[in-house]
Design an enzyme around this catalytic site. Structure first.
Site, short mmCIF file in Angstrom:
data_model
loop_
_atom_site.label_atom_id
_atom_site.label_comp_id
_atom_site.label_asym_id
_atom_site.label_seq_id
_atom_site.Cartn_x
_atom_site.Cartn_y
_atom_site.Cartn_z
N ALA A 281 0.99 -1.32 -0.07
CA ALA A 281 0.09 0.09 0.11
C ALA A 281 0.79 1.20 -0.15
O ALA A 281 0.68 2.16 -0.43
CB ALA A 281 -0.80 0.09 1.33
N GLU A 285 2.17 1.15 -6.71
CA GLU A 285 2.84 0.20 -7.77
C GLU A 285 1.91 0.56 -9.24
O GLU A 285 2.73 0.27 -10.15
CB GLU A 285 2.14 -1.00 -7.25
CG GLU A 285 0.92 -1.38 -7.37
CD GLU A 285 0.35 -1.35 -5.73
OE1 GLU A 285 -0.84 -1.74 -5.48
OE2 GLU A 285 1.35 -0.82 -5.04
N ASP A 327 18.59 27.24 -32.43
CA ASP A 327 19.44 27.74 -33.57
C ASP A 327 18.53 28.93 -34.18
O ASP A 327 17.34 29.18 -33.99
CB ASP A 327 19.40 26.64 -34.46
CG ASP A 327 20.66 26.87 -35.77
OD1 ASP A 327 21.47 27.79 -35.58
OD2 ASP A 327 20.14 26.51 -36.93
N ASP A 633 17.75 22.29 -36.78
CA ASP A 633 17.42 21.47 -38.01
C ASP A 633 18.56 21.10 -38.84
O ASP A 633 18.46 20.27 -39.66
CB ASP A 633 16.51 22.34 -38.66
CG ASP A 633 17.11 23.73 -39.29
OD1 ASP A 633 18.43 23.94 -38.93
OD2 ASP A 633 16.82 24.27 -40.05
N ASP A 637 23.50 20.84 -35.55
CA ASP A 637 22.68 20.83 -34.14
C ASP A 637 22.84 19.32 -33.49
O ASP A 637 22.47 19.34 -32.30
CB ASP A 637 21.57 21.26 -34.37
CG ASP A 637 21.34 22.75 -35.03
OD1 ASP A 637 22.29 23.45 -34.54
OD2 ASP A 637 20.48 23.01 -35.98
N ASN A 699 -2.90 6.02 0.98
CA ASN A 699 -1.91 5.01 1.37
C ASN A 699 -1.41 5.14 2.97
O ASN A 699 -1.40 4.56 3.80
CB ASN A 699 -0.68 4.80 0.56
CG ASN A 699 -1.11 4.24 -0.56
OD1 ASN A 699 -2.37 3.89 -0.90
ND2 ASN A 699 -0.13 3.96 -1.67
N GLU A 702 -4.01 4.81 5.38
CA GLU A 702 -4.31 3.35 5.65
C GLU A 702 -3.35 2.55 6.65
O GLU A 702 -3.74 1.74 7.50
CB GLU A 702 -4.21 2.33 4.41
CG GLU A 702 -5.31 2.49 3.28
CD GLU A 702 -4.85 2.08 1.99
OE1 GLU A 702 -4.31 0.90 2.00
OE2 GLU A 702 -4.98 2.57 0.75
N ASP A 731 -8.10 2.61 -5.78
CA ASP A 731 -7.04 3.71 -6.08
C ASP A 731 -6.87 3.88 -7.70
O ASP A 731 -6.55 5.04 -7.95
CB ASP A 731 -5.43 3.39 -5.41
CG ASP A 731 -5.61 3.62 -3.85
OD1 ASP A 731 -6.66 4.14 -3.22
OD2 ASP A 731 -4.64 3.18 -3.04
#
Length: 892
Positions: A281, A285, A327, A633, A637, A699, A702, A731
């Site tokens: 908890a 995750e 640039d 570009d 660069d 959490n 809890e 959750d």
């Protein structure tokens, strides 16, 4: 390393042991090929797929999740273990695909190689594969060729080479084999050198190859790209730190809860399982999945706005950017030369500055100046997409477009006044003249020869200092005035225009009543000056507003260009960039990394820089703690694009090399899309913080419920399966819905997130603490009361109150500081849908008999259910009060 530009052609040939008449022999060329290798860009050994995949599983957060999955498997909690493992695998696969596709820049560089090249060997002109070219080879150059290797020019005839690929300078460079330059000459000023991958746009020449393959300037760019290791994004660094903290927290929770339960006489297996459940908890995750989903959705939104994201983390990184290194040519400007102004001498002694267009033709002298520029010209006018364009030299093309915009189209002028002779431009002469026979109407007043209309007109354009010695007067108001004081005025005006970063050409004419015979340089004398024409590479229309928005958002734009300092400074001022100082490549060479880091902090314009300098500037800014974006570009660069925290390439004008090195490609070359990307990144970062705020608060509540409940003498307030239900379902759904929360008002009116700060700010940490305590207190209070009166429903009421508190909490934190009612309760349908779905699922767990047995719940009475809803909503009103207080304190 030899400074070939500081050697004469003869010295260079001697240094390379090459014969100017016969070139190399076949045998000698073969020996050199064996010593130097093929004229190709070599690729660095790439990581193996196995190593890339392995690295995806070594992050701190991933290791903690894997440990939680293993423990869950050992305890028989297969559903939890499978859910965690699936998340880890999906995250790893995404990372693998992104990194595996990221190393294509060198393949793009290979496309710049030429298949065949003309060389002189054994005294004969041969055509060989470009890969077989070796140092000492004599190779030929013609208009349209890509230069096959770095070379010291031996001969040059009106040779002009476009080097924007390496230097960023929009105009072709006039080359001259005769000059010998100082050793410290910048790359863009080496007029006696040509470089691999650049383009010959005019003239012809011959050069001796001084470097091939990886030894060329292009090869050095490739080598720099190979050495650059992209730094982790701010989010990746913060997630790694969070993973380490949560891992330590998980271990402490398992130990504390298990020992506390044993002290109260609980079963060891039950308490260890409860401890592990709480440890899981404590670890969000779902965080990798939510972050990935948030970034993927952000990338999709960016694609709809014409920005292709090649690396997902780039979207978030843009939200934390503090410096945008851009640039100039092709990024802030259009990379297309345009006539900025026409300067015509006036009878009063001053100058009239006019811009091309129909209005300009109301002045006869302006019309004649435009006609002169269109006729003394080798470019070809074209019509594309309802606009005038050209093929040829950018400066000549700009003259054609200016005349066409004013109603004078070159093909029509050439029919009325065909060219019969010319003296071409050369770097030595610095001027061009064309002789025309007048056969029709030009559409503008023709200067008279007394009372006669001339039969022939000569137009001349070039550098003012080359035309002044050839001129006898100035054409002012339809009359000839002696050069006299006009010379000083013209020179002063040219200096003023040049200081503004403009390129300046002078135009003049001469007329005859009959054919002048063979046209030679004597025919260029007795000229009458018409005026001056200034040129500029204009800003992109959206660049000014985009730069202003960046500054408003607390982001400093920094211009890094290979162009001249005066030009760069003029563009920066036009964009409204604060410029106290301009640093050149020569300045950078004199600074060590520490000094450069100190100086770079206050500089917004770097001019006349080489590719290696761009990389050093990005590294210096990163050393100062900045999150750096680099836009560009060109090939020049690419190393800086790869090194920057976020590289942004232009999709239309950008080279393949730049695109492959970048994290994001702007499909429409619109600089303003960068601003949209920054906003998108900030929104995503805000949503990730909201996700963490939501999960860590619930959490924490809890953990408090279990610890305080046990300390208060209660049985375990929540079963392990109830904890896992809260973590994976209650959750998960609302948290995922937070990832599509729309932008809050003022997201671009605040400074970027401090890159040195953690993800937990003082306000975020404070909210987690007080809101977690508040929810735990409400749940424990009702649960403890019902437990004391021995109500069978006490645990179900506590469990359901916790779930409904979380759902009320997620609605309240959708907005950071604004009231939810001001933002609109239905402004994020996903969150509303997730909350309603979770309510239904929770009611099924409470009232459906098969699920009651699994989750240890009992049916609640109407009174109990109403109590659960009322208590669960308290956190919503508490958070609304918190936001109201914050608004009052911050607005005074």
């Amino acid at each position: 390393m030899t400074n070939w530009h500081s050697l004469s052609a003869e010295q260079a040939l001697s240094e390379l042991a090459s014969d100017p008449i016969t070139g190399l022999t076949t045998a000698e060329a073969h020996l050199r090929w064996q010593r130097h290798g093929p004229n190709l860009l070599r690729e660095k050994g790439a990581k193996s797929p196995g190593r890339i995949l392995w690295e995806q599983f070594t992050g701190a957060m991933v290791l903690v999740l894997l440990a939680a999955a293993v423990i869950s498997l050992l305890l028989g909690e297969y559903r939890d273990a499978v859910a965690i493992i699936v998340i880890v695998i999906l995250n790893a696969l995404l990372g693998f695909v992104q990194e595996f596709r990221a190393e294509k820049a060198l393949r793009a560089l290979q496309k710049l190689a030429i298949s065949r090249v003309k060389v002189k060997r054994n005294g004969e002109v041969q055509e060989i594969p470009a890969s077989a070219l070796v140092p000492g080879d004599l190779f030929y150059l013609e208009a349209g060729n890509l230069v096959p290797a770095d070379g010291r020019l031996l001969t040059s005839a009106n040779l002009r080479v476009l080097e924007s690929l390496l230097t960023g300078e929009a105009s072709p460079v006039d080359k001259n084999a005769e000059v010998v330059l100082p050793e410290a000459t910048a790359l863009g000023d080496r007029r006696n050198m040509v470089y691999k991958g650049t383009t010959v746009v005019y003239g012809r020449g011959m050069a001796v190859a001084v470097a091939t393959g990886m030894d060329t300037e292009l090869g050095q760019i490739a080598a720099m790209m190979q050495m650059v290791e992209p730094a982790p994004t701010p989010l990746q660094r913060r997630m790694a730190a969070l993973g380490r903290t949560l891992g330590l927290m998980a271990l402490l929770i398992v130990g504390a809860v298990t020992l506390l339960g044993l002290w109260h006489g609980e079963d060891i297996k039950t308490m260890f399982l409860t401890g592990v459940s709480l440890a899981v908890a404590a670890i969000p995750e779902g965080l990798p999945a939510v972050v990935t989903i948030a970034l993927a959705l952000g990338a999709q939104r960016m694609l709809r706005r014409r920005a292709l994201v090649r690396r997902l983390s780039a979207v978030e990184a843009l939200g934390s950017v503090t410096k945008i290194c851009t640039d100039k040519t092709g990024t802030l400007t259009q990379n297309r030369m345009r006539v900025a102004a026409l300067a015509l001498p006036q009878p009063g002694g001053g100058f009239q500055l006019a811009t091309p267009g129909v209005a300009a033709t109301s002045c006869p002298e302006t019309a004649l100046l435009l006609v002169a520029g269109a006729l003394c010209n080798d470019a070809v006018l074209r019509r594309e997409n309802e606009k005038w364009s050209y093929v040829g030299d950018p400066t000549e093309g700009a003259l054609l477009v200016a005349a066409a915009d004013s109603g004078y189209k070159a093909p029509e002028l050439e029919r009325a006044c065909p060219r019969v002779a010319e003296l071409p431009f050369s770097s030595e002469r610095q001027r061009m003249s064309t002789l025309h026979r007048l056969e029709g109407e030009l559409g503008c007043p023709i200067p008279k020869l007394g009372e006669e209309t001339p039969a022939y007109l000569l137009f001349c354009k070039g550098a003012l200092d080359r035309l002044l010695p050839l001129s006898r007067g100035v054409w002012v108001g339809g009359e000839v005035q002696p050069l006299g004081e006009w010379q000083e005025k013209l020179e002063r005006l040219q200096a003023e225009l040049s200081q503004e970063g403009l390129r300046v050409l002078a135009l003049a004419f001469r007329h005859w009543s009959s054919a002048p015979g063979v046209l030679d340089e004597e025919g260029e004398r007795e000229l009458l000056l018409l005026g001056l024409v200034s040129f500029k590479d204009p800003l992109r229309p959206e660049a000014l507003a985009a730069v202003a928005t960046c500054r408003q958002a607390g982001i400093d734009p920094v211009m890094i260009t290979g162009d001249h300092p005066a030009t760069a400074l003029a563009v920066a001022r036009e964009l409204g960039m604060e410029t106290q100082r301009v640093l050149t490549g020569k300045d950078l060479d004199s600074l060590n990394p520490e000094d450069l880091a100190a100086v770079a902090e206050g500089v917004t314009v770097f001019a006349r820089v080489a590719p290696a300098h761009k990389l050093k500037i990005v590294e210096a800014l990163q050393r100062n703690g900045h999150i750096v974006a680099m836009t560009g570009d060109g090939v020049n660069d690419a190393p800086a694009l790869k090194k920057a925290d976020i590289g942004v390439a232009m999709g239309r004008s950008g080279t393949d090399v730049a695109k492959e090195a970048a994290d994001m490609v702007l499909l429409d070359d619109n600089f303003a899309t960068i601003v949209a990307a920054v906003e998108e990144g900030r929104v995503i970062y805000d949503n990730i913080k909201k996700f963490l705020q939501y999960l860590m608060t619930t959490n924490f509540s809890e953990i408090l419920i279990i610890l305080v409940g046990l300390l208060g003498g209660m049985p375990v307030p929540l079963t392990p399966l109830q904890i896992l239900w809260v973590n994976l379902v209650t959750d998960g759904l609302p948290a995922l819905a937070l990832s599509v929360e729309p932008a809050e008002a003022g997201v671009m009116h605040r400074p970027p997130v401090d890159p040195r700060s953690g993800i937990f700010t003082r306000r975020l940490a404070g909210h987690i603490l007080w809101a977690g305590v508040f929810m735990a207190f409400v749940c424990l209070a009702v649960g403890y009361w019902l437990w004391r009166v021995q109500a069978a429903s006490w645990q179900t009421v506590l469990f359901s109150t916790l779930v409904f508190s979380q759902l009320a909490h997620v609605l309240a934190i959708r907005t950071g500081t604004a009231s939810l009612f001001a933002a609109g309760c239905c402004s994020n349908p996903a969150v509303l849908g997730a909350v309603l779905l979770t309510v239904v699922l929770q009611l099924l767990v409470v009232y459906l008999p098969p699920l009651q047995g699994v989750f240890c719940t009992v049916s609640l009475s109407r009174t109990e259910l109403l109590l659960v809803f009322i208590l669960g909503s308290l956190i919503f009103w508490a958070v609304e009060v918190e936001k109201w207080l914050y608004r009052r304190l911050t607005t005074g």
